[in-house]
Design a protein around this motif. Structure first.
Motif, PDB file in Angstrom:
ATOM      1  N   ASP A  93      21.328  39.665  29.969  1.00 43.32           N
ATOM      2  CA  ASP A  93      19.874  39.532  29.930  1.00 43.32           C
ATOM      3  C   ASP A  93      19.363  38.930  31.249  1.00 43.32           C
ATOM      4  O   ASP A  93      18.181  38.720  31.413  1.00 43.32           O
ATOM      5  CB  ASP A  93      19.419  38.695  28.737  1.00 43.32           C
ATOM      6  CG  ASP A  93      19.844  37.236  28.830  1.00 43.32           C
ATOM      7  OD1 ASP A  93      20.439  36.813  29.846  1.00 43.32           O
ATOM      8  OD2 ASP A  93      19.578  36.491  27.874  1.00 43.32           O
ATOM      9  N   TYR A  94      20.284  38.678  32.192  1.00 47.00           N
ATOM     10  CA  TYR A  94      20.007  38.173  33.536  1.00 47.00           C
ATOM     11  C   TYR A  94      19.353  36.794  33.545  1.00 47.00           C
ATOM     12  O   TYR A  94      18.816  36.365  34.548  1.00 47.00           O
ATOM     13  CB  TYR A  94      19.178  39.166  34.358  1.00 47.00           C
ATOM     14  CG  TYR A  94      19.899  40.473  34.561  1.00 47.00           C
ATOM     15  CD1 TYR A  94      20.953  40.566  35.462  1.00 47.00           C
ATOM     16  CD2 TYR A  94      19.568  41.592  33.819  1.00 47.00           C
ATOM     17  CE1 TYR A  94      21.641  41.751  35.631  1.00 47.00           C
ATOM     18  CE2 TYR A  94      20.252  42.788  33.978  1.00 47.00           C
ATOM     19  CZ  TYR A  94      21.280  42.859  34.883  1.00 47.00           C
ATOM     20  OH  TYR A  94      21.958  44.024  35.046  1.00 47.00           O
ATOM     21  N   VAL A  95      19.370  36.083  32.409  1.00 46.91           N
ATOM     22  CA  VAL A  95      18.813  34.730  32.366  1.00 46.91           C
ATOM     23  C   VAL A  95      19.835  33.779  31.771  1.00 46.91           C
ATOM     24  O   VAL A  95      20.320  32.886  32.442  1.00 46.91           O
ATOM     25  CB  VAL A  95      17.500  34.691  31.534  1.00 46.91           C
ATOM     26  CG1 VAL A  95      16.955  33.271  31.472  1.00 46.91           C
ATOM     27  CG2 VAL A  95      16.462  35.619  32.128  1.00 46.91           C
ATOM     28  N   THR A  96      20.163  33.982  30.510  1.00 41.44           N
ATOM     29  CA  THR A  96      21.037  33.033  29.829  1.00 41.44           C
ATOM     30  C   THR A  96      22.462  33.517  29.662  1.00 41.44           C
ATOM     31  O   THR A  96      23.345  32.722  29.401  1.00 41.44           O
ATOM     32  CB  THR A  96      20.475  32.702  28.434  1.00 41.44           C
ATOM     33  OG1 THR A  96      20.377  33.912  27.688  1.00 41.44           O
ATOM     34  CG2 THR A  96      19.121  32.029  28.537  1.00 41.44           C
ATOM     35  N   GLY A  97      22.690  34.804  29.744  1.00 44.34           N
ATOM     36  CA  GLY A  97      24.056  35.270  29.585  1.00 44.34           C
ATOM     37  C   GLY A  97      24.137  36.706  29.121  1.00 44.34           C
ATOM     38  O   GLY A  97      23.228  37.500  29.341  1.00 44.34           O
ATOM     39  N   CYS A  98      25.240  37.013  28.462  1.00 39.39           N
ATOM     40  CA  CYS A  98      25.504  38.370  28.000  1.00 39.39           C
ATOM     41  C   CYS A  98      25.376  38.426  26.488  1.00 39.39           C
ATOM     42  O   CYS A  98      25.735  37.484  25.791  1.00 39.39           O
ATOM     43  CB  CYS A  98      26.906  38.794  28.430  1.00 39.39           C
ATOM     44  SG  CYS A  98      27.063  38.957  30.221  1.00 39.39           S
ATOM     45  N   GLU A 104      19.977  46.715  23.977  1.00 40.52           N
ATOM     46  CA  GLU A 104      19.932  47.078  25.388  1.00 40.52           C
ATOM     47  C   GLU A 104      18.940  48.222  25.593  1.00 40.52           C
ATOM     48  O   GLU A 104      18.690  49.018  24.686  1.00 40.52           O
ATOM     49  CB  GLU A 104      21.311  47.451  25.925  1.00 40.52           C
ATOM     50  CG  GLU A 104      21.946  48.629  25.262  1.00 40.52           C
ATOM     51  CD  GLU A 104      22.755  48.280  24.030  1.00 40.52           C
ATOM     52  OE1 GLU A 104      23.374  49.196  23.490  1.00 40.52           O
ATOM     53  OE2 GLU A 104      22.750  47.132  23.586  1.00 40.52           O
ATOM     54  N   SER A 105      18.351  48.266  26.795  1.00 42.36           N
ATOM     55  CA  SER A 105      17.328  49.281  27.078  1.00 42.36           C
ATOM     56  C   SER A 105      17.938  50.627  27.449  1.00 42.36           C
ATOM     57  O   SER A 105      17.258  51.633  27.428  1.00 42.36           O
ATOM     58  CB  SER A 105      16.420  48.807  28.205  1.00 42.36           C
ATOM     59  OG  SER A 105      17.147  48.727  29.420  1.00 42.36           O
ATOM     60  N   GLY A 106      19.203  50.643  27.825  1.00 42.83           N
ATOM     61  CA  GLY A 106      19.856  51.878  28.226  1.00 42.83           C
ATOM     62  C   GLY A 106      20.006  51.998  29.726  1.00 42.83           C
ATOM     63  O   GLY A 106      20.696  52.877  30.212  1.00 42.83           O
ATOM     64  N   ASP A 107      19.371  51.106  30.492  1.00 40.73           N
ATOM     65  CA  ASP A 107      19.443  51.159  31.952  1.00 40.73           C
ATOM     66  C   ASP A 107      20.517  50.246  32.511  1.00 40.73           C
ATOM     67  O   ASP A 107      20.907  50.383  33.662  1.00 40.73           O
ATOM     68  CB  ASP A 107      18.098  50.760  32.569  1.00 40.73           C
ATOM     69  CG  ASP A 107      16.996  51.728  32.202  1.00 40.73           C
ATOM     70  OD1 ASP A 107      17.309  52.907  31.940  1.00 40.73           O
ATOM     71  OD2 ASP A 107      15.833  51.302  32.173  1.00 40.73           O
ATOM     72  N   GLU A 108      20.956  49.268  31.740  1.00 40.15           N
ATOM     73  CA  GLU A 108      21.875  48.266  32.260  1.00 40.15           C
ATOM     74  C   GLU A 108      23.330  48.659  32.047  1.00 40.15           C
ATOM     75  O   GLU A 108      23.645  49.422  31.136  1.00 40.15           O
ATOM     76  CB  GLU A 108      21.601  46.896  31.630  1.00 40.15           C
ATOM     77  CG  GLU A 108      21.794  46.843  30.120  1.00 40.15           C
ATOM     78  CD  GLU A 108      20.616  47.361  29.329  1.00 40.15           C
ATOM     79  OE1 GLU A 108      20.702  48.524  28.886  1.00 40.15           O
ATOM     80  OE2 GLU A 108      19.643  46.637  29.149  1.00 40.15           O
ATOM     81  N   PRO A 109      24.224  48.131  32.899  1.00 43.43           N
ATOM     82  CA  PRO A 109      25.658  48.381  32.697  1.00 43.43           C
ATOM     83  C   PRO A 109      26.118  47.731  31.386  1.00 43.43           C
ATOM     84  O   PRO A 109      25.641  46.674  31.015  1.00 43.43           O
ATOM     85  CB  PRO A 109      26.322  47.696  33.888  1.00 43.43           C
ATOM     86  CG  PRO A 109      25.246  47.357  34.838  1.00 43.43           C
ATOM     87  CD  PRO A 109      23.960  47.351  34.092  1.00 43.43           C
ATOM     88  N   ASP A 116      34.182  40.260  30.681  1.00 46.85           N
ATOM     89  CA  ASP A 116      33.855  41.220  31.739  1.00 46.85           C
ATOM     90  C   ASP A 116      32.382  41.130  32.131  1.00 46.85           C
ATOM     91  O   ASP A 116      32.040  41.148  33.308  1.00 46.85           O
ATOM     92  CB  ASP A 116      34.180  42.647  31.298  1.00 46.85           C
ATOM     93  CG  ASP A 116      35.675  42.922  31.252  1.00 46.85           C
ATOM     94  OD1 ASP A 116      36.453  42.109  31.788  1.00 46.85           O
ATOM     95  OD2 ASP A 116      36.052  43.951  30.665  1.00 46.85           O
ATOM     96  N   CYS A 117      31.501  41.035  31.144  1.00 47.50           N
ATOM     97  CA  CYS A 117      30.066  40.952  31.423  1.00 47.50           C
ATOM     98  C   CYS A 117      29.726  39.663  32.177  1.00 47.50           C
ATOM     99  O   CYS A 117      29.021  39.694  33.182  1.00 47.50           O
ATOM    100  CB  CYS A 117      29.276  41.037  30.116  1.00 47.50           C
ATOM    101  SG  CYS A 117      27.483  41.022  30.341  1.00 47.50           S
ATOM    102  N   CYS A 118      30.228  38.533  31.698  1.00 49.96           N
ATOM    103  CA  CYS A 118      29.943  37.245  32.351  1.00 49.96           C
ATOM    104  C   CYS A 118      30.533  37.193  33.756  1.00 49.96           C
ATOM    105  O   CYS A 118      29.900  36.673  34.673  1.00 49.96           O
ATOM    106  CB  CYS A 118      30.493  36.094  31.509  1.00 49.96           C
ATOM    107  SG  CYS A 118      29.640  35.854  29.939  1.00 49.96           S
ATOM    108  N   SER A 119      31.734  37.729  33.934  1.00 46.65           N
ATOM    109  CA  SER A 119      32.379  37.726  35.258  1.00 46.65           C
ATOM    110  C   SER A 119      31.568  38.530  36.262  1.00 46.65           C
ATOM    111  O   SER A 119      31.475  38.172  37.419  1.00 46.65           O
ATOM    112  CB  SER A 119      33.789  38.315  35.170  1.00 46.65           C
ATOM    113  OG  SER A 119      34.617  37.519  34.390  1.00 46.65           O
ATOM    114  N   PHE A 120      30.987  39.616  35.806  1.00 45.59           N
ATOM    115  CA  PHE A 120      30.260  40.499  36.718  1.00 45.59           C
ATOM    116  C   PHE A 120      28.859  40.010  37.018  1.00 45.59           C
ATOM    117  O   PHE A 120      28.403  40.075  38.152  1.00 45.59           O
ATOM    118  CB  PHE A 120      30.207  41.911  36.125  1.00 45.59           C
ATOM    119  CG  PHE A 120      29.907  42.970  37.138  1.00 45.59           C
ATOM    120  CD1 PHE A 120      30.929  43.503  37.893  1.00 45.59           C
ATOM    121  CD2 PHE A 120      28.615  43.419  37.364  1.00 45.59           C
ATOM    122  CE1 PHE A 120      30.678  44.481  38.847  1.00 45.59           C
ATOM    123  CE2 PHE A 120      28.356  44.393  38.306  1.00 45.59           C
ATOM    124  CZ  PHE A 120      29.385  44.924  39.051  1.00 45.59           C
TER     125      PHE A 120
END
Length: 150
Positions: A93-98, A104-109, A116-120
């Motif tokens: 969510d680019y603020v608090t975490g994964c 999801e909106s469909g645009d994000e990885p 994996d999400c937090c590492s990236f």
């Protein structure tokens, strides 16, 4: 004077940009809002220069491997299972975490695991939404008060 171009294909080398999935590429398919770089190293350093030995780090982005080992390692990864473990994938969510709430909106990885999400996306330490917070980990309490609650 030169003749006008007959195709929309680029006439020179394409700049590097991070596609936030496989690393930095120069495939001329950037959307126009990404930062662009003249070299692979510049792009990898800017977008993938975080915690070493995590998926998508600088070494992965540059296509480098560690020194050969004497024993075989577990790479490549095992064959994926036929059915997903969860119906929702992790995204940032680019603020608090994964999250994996299926919103999801469909645009994000998307990622199969929280790690994996937090590492990236949350690879920094010491700020709101950092790797530790994203992973749900907390630091031990301090004796002296700090500027940031623990």
């Amino acid at each position: 004077p030169s003749d006008p171009p007959t195709s929309l294909a680029p006439t020179g080398p394409c700049p590097f940009y991070s596609n936030f999935i496989t690393g930095c590429v120069n495939d001329c398919e950037q959307q126009g809002y990404e930062p662009l770089y003249g070299t692979l190293d510049e792009c990898c350093f800017a977008h993938h220069g975080w915690i070493p030995e995590t998926p998508g780090d600088w070494m992965d982005c540059m296509g480098l491997t560690e020194s050969p080992t004497l024993k075989p390692t577990f790479r490549p990864t095992p064959v994926p299972t036929l059915e997903p473990v969860s119906s929702c994938m992790f995204y940032s969510d680019y603020v608090t975490g994964c999250k994996n709430d299926c919103l999801e909106s469909g645009d994000e990885p998307l990622y199969e695991t929280l790690k994996d999400c937090c590492s990236f996306h949350h690879n920094y330490i010491g700020a709101q939404g950092d790797y530790l917070e994203c992973m749900g980990l907390t630091l031990p309490p301090t004796v002296k008060p700090t500027f940031r609650p623990t």
